[in-house]
Design a protein around this motif. Structure first.
Motif, short mmCIF file in Angstrom:
data_model
loop_
_atom_site.label_atom_id
_atom_site.label_comp_id
_atom_site.label_asym_id
_atom_site.label_seq_id
_atom_site.Cartn_x
_atom_site.Cartn_y
_atom_site.Cartn_z
N GLN A 1 3.77 7.04 27.96
CA GLN A 1 2.92 6.28 28.12
C GLN A 1 3.30 4.69 27.68
OE1 GLN A 1 -1.41 6.41 26.93
NE2 GLN A 1 -1.49 8.52 28.48
N PRO A 2 3.99 4.43 28.11
CA PRO A 2 5.02 2.85 27.55
C PRO A 2 4.20 1.64 26.79
CG PRO A 2 4.94 3.21 29.89
CD PRO A 2 4.18 4.11 29.26
N GLU A 3 2.56 1.55 26.99
CA GLU A 3 2.24 0.84 25.84
C GLU A 3 2.20 1.18 24.55
OE1 GLU A 3 -0.51 3.02 28.70
OE2 GLU A 3 0.74 2.16 28.85
N LYS A 4 2.11 2.60 24.60
CA LYS A 4 1.88 3.26 23.17
C LYS A 4 2.49 2.88 21.89
CE LYS A 4 -1.97 5.41 24.44
NZ LYS A 4 -2.88 6.62 24.16
N GLY A 5 4.00 3.12 22.14
CA GLY A 5 4.84 2.89 21.47
C GLY A 5 6.33 3.28 22.81
N PRO A 6 7.38 3.23 21.81
CA PRO A 6 9.20 4.10 22.23
C PRO A 6 8.97 4.97 22.56
CG PRO A 6 9.21 2.85 20.38
CD PRO A 6 7.95 2.79 20.40
N LEU A 7 9.63 5.16 23.15
CA LEU A 7 9.86 6.73 24.00
C LEU A 7 10.41 7.65 23.13
CD1 LEU A 7 9.54 9.03 26.19
CD2 LEU A 7 10.94 8.53 27.02
N ALA A 8 11.27 7.34 22.34
CA ALA A 8 12.06 7.81 21.27
C ALA A 8 11.98 8.14 20.50
CB ALA A 8 13.62 6.97 21.08
N THR A 9 10.01 7.41 19.48
CA THR A 9 9.85 8.51 18.75
C THR A 9 8.63 8.86 19.20
OG1 THR A 9 9.34 5.92 17.69
CG2 THR A 9 7.76 6.89 16.91
N TYR A 10 8.60 8.50 20.70
CA TYR A 10 7.18 9.79 20.88
C TYR A 10 7.96 11.43 21.34
CZ TYR A 10 3.95 12.22 23.86
OH TYR A 10 2.38 12.77 24.77
N PHE A 11 9.05 11.03 21.09
CA PHE A 11 9.52 12.27 21.82
C PHE A 11 10.08 13.37 20.56
CE2 PHE A 11 12.60 11.55 25.52
CZ PHE A 11 11.94 11.94 26.14
N ASN A 12 10.54 12.37 19.60
CA ASN A 12 10.68 12.76 17.91
C ASN A 12 9.07 13.74 17.39
OD1 ASN A 12 13.54 12.72 17.84
ND2 ASN A 12 12.74 10.17 16.67
N PHE A 13 8.24 13.04 17.56
CA PHE A 13 7.14 13.13 17.32
C PHE A 13 6.38 14.45 17.67
CE2 PHE A 13 1.93 13.49 18.26
CZ PHE A 13 1.64 13.70 16.06
N VAL A 14 6.69 14.88 19.07
CA VAL A 14 6.14 16.34 19.54
C VAL A 14 7.30 16.88 19.45
CG1 VAL A 14 5.95 16.95 22.54
CG2 VAL A 14 4.95 14.76 21.78
N ILE A 15 8.23 16.89 19.22
CA ILE A 15 9.32 18.31 19.31
C ILE A 15 8.96 18.56 18.45
CG2 ILE A 15 11.80 18.55 19.35
CD1 ILE A 15 12.14 16.21 21.00
N ARG A 16 9.25 17.85 17.04
CA ARG A 16 9.06 18.07 15.29
C ARG A 16 7.25 19.03 15.01
NH1 ARG A 16 6.63 16.69 10.57
NH2 ARG A 16 7.93 17.36 9.24
N ASN A 17 6.43 18.76 15.66
CA ASN A 17 5.24 19.17 16.26
C ASN A 17 5.46 20.37 16.46
OD1 ASN A 17 4.37 17.35 14.11
ND2 ASN A 17 3.15 16.16 15.54
N ARG A 18 5.84 20.32 17.61
CA ARG A 18 5.84 21.73 18.57
C ARG A 18 7.16 23.27 17.72
NH1 ARG A 18 2.97 23.00 23.38
NH2 ARG A 18 4.07 24.33 23.62
N LEU A 19 8.04 22.23 16.78
CA LEU A 19 8.42 23.50 15.73
C LEU A 19 7.40 24.41 15.21
CD1 LEU A 19 12.35 21.40 16.59
CD2 LEU A 19 11.21 23.42 17.42
N ILE A 20 7.52 22.98 14.51
CA ILE A 20 6.10 23.11 12.67
C ILE A 20 4.77 24.44 13.92
CG2 ILE A 20 4.64 22.34 11.48
CD1 ILE A 20 6.34 20.11 11.50
N ASP A 21 4.09 24.20 14.75
CA ASP A 21 3.42 24.99 15.36
C ASP A 21 4.12 26.13 16.00
OD1 ASP A 21 1.25 23.05 14.80
OD2 ASP A 21 1.66 22.62 17.04
#
Length: 185
Positions: free
Chosen positions: A50-70
């Motif tokens: 959702q573009p209004e919530k922040g940059p796509l790159a930051t969202y990618f980093n967050f989602v990828i990192r957390n999925r790998l940790i899970d």
């Protein structure tokens, strides 16, 4: 919703993020399981962005990192469960219901009868109360040493000691010869 770029274009630009997080989390990924999980995380992030919530790159980093940790947590949990199961199987296999010289199970207690009371009374008089319990439970009833220990509220080592001493006494008295089945248990 139109994002302006296809996932393939986004993937080509951001594929290194997956490798970065795998390296940063010090993951050995010989079967590319973590890479595939990172790719799936990137696709989910692309779909849910959702573009209004922040940059796509930051969202990618967050989602990828957390999925790998899970995924690391799940693999660690699976490994601990497997190790605990293997240890339990090993304990059950060698809990005293097997001979110390081979893996073959002990002779079945079937065929042991109390029909000759005189012999069993003679055996009982030779042994202490605990040694007799070992003969009755282990030899006659076929219980494992672990089961006897739980039943009597003592350690498995105590039950093994009862058995060793009972065999010694029975051999010394001539009731049991060294070639009898009990001598190798």
């Amino acid at each position: 919703m139109d994002k302006g770029f296809t996932f393939e274009e986004i993937f080509k630009q951001n594929e290194k993020r997956i490798h970065y997080h795998i390296h940063k989390l010090q993951i050995r990924d010989s079967h590319n399981e973590f890479y595939v999980e990172g790719l799936y995380a990137m696709w989910l992030a692309y779909k849910n962005y959702q573009p209004e919530k922040g940059p796509l790159a930051t969202y990618f980093n967050f989602v990828i990192r957390n999925r790998l940790i899970d995924m690391i947590r799940n693999k660690t949990r699976e490994q601990k469960i497997s190790e605990a199961y293997a240890q339990k199987e090993n304990t059950d296999k060698y809990d005293g219901n097997y001979s110390s010289t081979s893996i073959a199970p002990l002779q079945s207690p079937q065929g042991i009868e109390f029909s000759d009371e005189e012999i069993w009374n003679k055996v009982k008089k030779l042994l202490t109360t605990n040694q007799w319990k070992w003969v009755e439970y282990y030899i006659v009833q076929g219980m494992s040493q672990k089961e006897i220990a739980e039943l009597e509220g003592v350690s498995s080592d105590a039950v093994k000691s009862w058995g060793r001493e009972a065999r010694k006494k029975l051999q010394a008295s001539g009731v049991l010869t060294s070639s009898d089945d009990l001598s190798n248990q």
